[in-house]
Write an enzyme that holds these catalytic residues in place. Structure first.
Site, short mmCIF file in Angstrom:
data_model
loop_
_atom_site.label_atom_id
_atom_site.label_comp_id
_atom_site.label_asym_id
_atom_site.label_seq_id
_atom_site.Cartn_x
_atom_site.Cartn_y
_atom_site.Cartn_z
N HIS A 40 0.86 -1.18 0.00
CA HIS A 40 0.00 0.00 0.00
C HIS A 40 0.90 1.24 0.00
CE1 HIS A 40 -3.39 -2.61 1.27
NE2 HIS A 40 -2.45 -3.23 1.97
N ASN A 96 -6.66 0.21 -2.50
CA ASN A 96 -7.33 1.09 -1.52
C ASN A 96 -6.67 2.46 -1.49
OD1 ASN A 96 -5.03 -0.03 -0.32
ND2 ASN A 96 -5.88 0.10 1.74
N ASP A 110 2.52 -6.88 3.14
CA ASP A 110 1.36 -6.05 3.48
C ASP A 110 1.84 -4.70 4.02
OD1 ASP A 110 -1.18 -5.10 3.90
OD2 ASP A 110 -1.65 -6.43 5.58
#
Length: 472
Positions: A46, A78, A322
């Site tokens: 991310h 996202n 992650d």
């Protein structure tokens, strides 16, 4: 000019060679303690760009990846606005960053990021499109909004940036695909030929793993079957549709057992876990507070051991970080309000090496496979075949004892496809988040003593990052 690494070991053969890398400066380095391997890849990062660049940007995120030995990453959808292929609406959060750059979708913006910002990013990257519009879980995205961004679709009309950064997966990461749109999402994935990356966990209440630690903290708990329910649901859909489902950050023994059985059945199922589920259990919340808060939550010690066992027996296909940047101010809001996640790109190899290799569970070679060739296979990337490159392009040079081969990357045809990482598998070092290249500092691993460190990242036969003979 070039960097010459003398006596470097090839990861999968043990052969000792000299490696010549085009460089801005002339350096000759004793590399007898180093190993060369295909570059790491991470299908789960991310970078918060657009919309939350106060946490991380494409520039800082890619710098962190290169520092960690990664040559390719997959950016989760996202973003703000969400990466759903739909045109950005003026006035919405994050919309101005996209529109002011001259693009009308987040996909176009990220594909052309280097051109829009006049920067050269040090890492290759692909994009993951949302499973639902706005990533809200209420309505599945329309294939027509994003299929043109896939490899092989209208490539003759794509520019170099679009070809280099295609959409290669579908996910609503951060949340599981909702049951209301599950069949349509699976249909979209099947129609497009992509694979589904599934956040295999859902809960409506709770902040940490349900158990003695949650009770001691007085914080609502999350039962472990919140993960299993999504895993079992999606395994059944994979059985019905033949769609490839990749489960993210699996963290419980019961989920690994379900995945193990599905694989034995021959279903198109793969899975990953992350360094924090290998190295930490929920008792870390008592020591590190919200720096150890994540989703799925850190589980029991029994689950941690089951995670390691699933890596050792091959149930786990790959390791992903992650990487989830947040500000320290956000992380100080307390267990109920602090956002989930930690950063991980810059210490993943050291943490995993310390736990898995030093712990005797897997070999150095297997760890490289889990961080390099395994993720590349998932993402459909051709990894650099070092053995083949050596056989075809290395020159033999007589030495004192045996004939040594020298590989000059500058002389390799299609050298722009050669991506490598140079590792010191035995280096002991201390994780210092203040020296990270990421903009964020939210990690519980600060101060940890780990072993194994990426020393240089080579992308397209050129140095993208190096800490060889440097303090970093």
């Amino acid at each position: 000019m070039s960097l010459i690494l003398h006596d470097i070991k090839v990861w999968n053969t043990g052969e000792v060679i000299d490696l010549v890398v085009p460089s801005d400066t002339n350096e000759s380095v004793d590399a007898s303690a180093m190993t060369i391997a295909p570059g790491f890849e991470d299908p789960h990062v991310h970078f918060r760009d657009p919309g939350q660049t106060y946490k991380e940007s494409m520039v800082s995120g890619c710098a962190a990846a290169a520092s960690g030995g990664y040559t390719n990453v997959l950016i989760m959808p996202n973003t703000v606005p969400a990466m759903d292929g739909m045109k950005v609406e003026p006035g919405h959060p994050g919309a101005s960053e996209v529109l002011n750059a001259g693009y009308d979708t987040v996909i176009d913006y990220l594909q052309h990021y280097e051109s829009a910002h006049d920067v050269k990013l040090p890492v290759r990257y692909d994009l993951c499109v949302c499973a639902s519009k706005g990533r809200a879980g209420r309505e599945a995205t329309d294939v027509a909004d994003w299929i043109g961004y896939l490899p092989g679709h209208d490539d003759d009309h794509k520019d170099a940036y679009q070809l280099a950064h295609p959409v290669t997966a579908v996910s609503d990461d951060g949340a599981a695909v909702t049951s209301d749109i599950l069949k349509q999402v699976f249909g979209n994935v099947k129609e497009s030929g992509l694979y589904l990356i599934e956040h295999c966990e859902h809960h409506d209440t709770g902040a940490v793993n349900e158990g003695p630690v949650s009770r001691e903290l007085g914080v609502p708990g999350i039962p472990e079957d919140t993960e299993l329910k999504i895993v079992e649901r999606d395994i059944e859909m994979a059985r019905e549709t033949g769609v490839h489902v990749h489960f993210q950050h699996v963290s419980t023994a019961i989920s690994f057992e379900a995945i193990r059985k599905a694989k034995a059945e021959g279903l198109p199922i793969t899975c990953e876990t992350a360094p924090h589920y290998i190295a930490l259990n929920d008792e870390a919340l008592l020591k590190y507070g919200t720096l150890a808060k994540m989703n799925p939550p850190l589980r029991s010690e029994a689950d941690r051991q089951a995670t390691i066992a699933a890596i050792a027996d091959g149930t786990v296909d790959l390791l992903a970080t992650d990487h989830a940047p947040h500000t320290m101010e956000e992380k100080e809001l307390g267990f109920l309000d602090a956002p989930n996640g930690i950063i991980g790109l810059e210490c993943a190899y050291g943490v995993c090496h310390k736990v898995l290799v030093d712990g005797g569970f897997i070999s150095d070679e297997r760890l490289i496979e889990l961080m390099s060739t395994g993720p590349a296979e998932l993402m459909g990337h051709d990894k650099t075949d070092i053995t083949a490159v050596l056989d075809d392009y290395a020159d033999a040079v007589p030495g004192d004892d045996d004939t040594k081969r020298v590989l000059d990357l500058g002389r390799v045809p299609e050298s722009d496809q050669v991506d490598l990482v140079v590792l010191n598998t035995g280096e002991e070092w201390t994780v210092d988040p203040e020296k990270f290249h990421s903009s964020a500092r939210n990690t519980p691993f600060g101060g940890w003593q780990v072993t194994g460190r990426p020393l240089a990242t080579i992308i397209g036969s050129k140095l993208a990052f190096s800490r060889i003979d440097k303090e970093d």
